[in-house]
Design a protein around this motif. Sequence first.
Motif, PDB file in Angstrom:
ATOM      1  N   TYR A   1       0.787  -1.079   0.057  1.00 11.92           N
ATOM      2  CA  TYR A   1       0.002  -0.084  -0.007  1.00 11.92           C
ATOM      3  C   TYR A   1       0.823   1.237  -0.067  1.00 11.92           C
ATOM      4  N   ALA A   2       1.973   1.118   0.452  1.00  8.68           N
ATOM      5  CA  ALA A   2       2.734   2.285   0.759  1.00  8.68           C
ATOM      6  C   ALA A   2       3.037   2.786  -0.649  1.00  8.68           C
ATOM      7  N   ARG A   3       3.325   1.637  -1.587  1.00  7.93           N
ATOM      8  CA  ARG A   3       4.022   2.145  -2.936  1.00  7.93           C
ATOM      9  C   ARG A   3       2.723   2.983  -3.619  1.00  7.93           C
ATOM     10  N   ILE A   4       1.624   2.168  -3.641  1.00  8.87           N
ATOM     11  CA  ILE A   4       0.449   2.889  -4.340  1.00  8.87           C
ATOM     12  C   ILE A   4       0.251   4.210  -4.002  1.00  8.87           C
ATOM     13  N   ILE A   5       0.299   4.618  -2.609  1.00 12.13           N
ATOM     14  CA  ILE A   5       0.086   5.813  -2.015  1.00 12.13           C
ATOM     15  C   ILE A   5       1.239   6.572  -2.508  1.00 12.13           C
ATOM     16  N   GLU A   6       2.314   6.368  -2.410  1.00  7.73           N
ATOM     17  CA  GLU A   6       3.501   7.300  -2.976  1.00  7.73           C
ATOM     18  C   GLU A   6       3.461   7.328  -4.388  1.00  7.73           C
ATOM     19  N   ALA A   7       2.956   6.345  -5.176  1.00  9.83           N
ATOM     20  CA  ALA A   7       2.737   6.831  -6.745  1.00  9.83           C
ATOM     21  C   ALA A   7       1.622   7.666  -6.929  1.00  9.83           C
ATOM     22  N   GLN A   8       0.577   7.546  -6.238  1.00 14.72           N
ATOM     23  CA  GLN A   8      -0.419   8.385  -6.049  1.00 14.72           C
ATOM     24  C   GLN A   8      -0.009   9.699  -5.716  1.00 14.72           C
ATOM     25  N   ASN A   9       0.862   9.885  -5.020  1.00 20.34           N
ATOM     26  CA  ASN A   9       1.136  11.182  -4.321  1.00 20.34           C
ATOM     27  C   ASN A   9       2.142  11.907  -5.511  1.00 20.34           C
TER      28      ASN A   9
END
Length: 160
Positions: A1-9
Amino acid sequence: YARIIEAQNRRLAELERYHADLEGRLEVQSNRRMELERALEERERKWADQIASLEKDRDKWKDVVKQERTKNSRLLEQIVRKDQDIHRMLQRKYDTKAGRTLRTGDRAQPIHHHKSQPVINGDSKPEAFRSPQEILAASGSVDQVRERNVSNALKDFFGM
């Protein structure tokens, strides 16, 4: 989830930059457009002022032309009247009716009749009804015309 949030950020930050860039461009274009519209309005106002000025000038000159035409027509009427008056005066002076006599002192003298105006170069128009240019062209030169005018004036003065 951290990667997805980082990619979305990251995607959100990139989209915010695009948005800020597009917004800045839109403001620049909007300012340019407003300046162009202002310049166009200014030019239109200047042209309208110039057109109004030229129309006033045209109307003024129309009035001047109208006044000059009126003045010229009045002057032409005066010239015609004066010419008619002179013609009448000359007719009275050289009236050739039979039996007329001129009284000088106590004795009566017959009026000496002047011969009619000469016909120049076979032209049937009397000299009195010809323009000065026609008379000059027919007579030859300015000196001849002057000499003839002087001699006619002297003959008229001395009653010859």
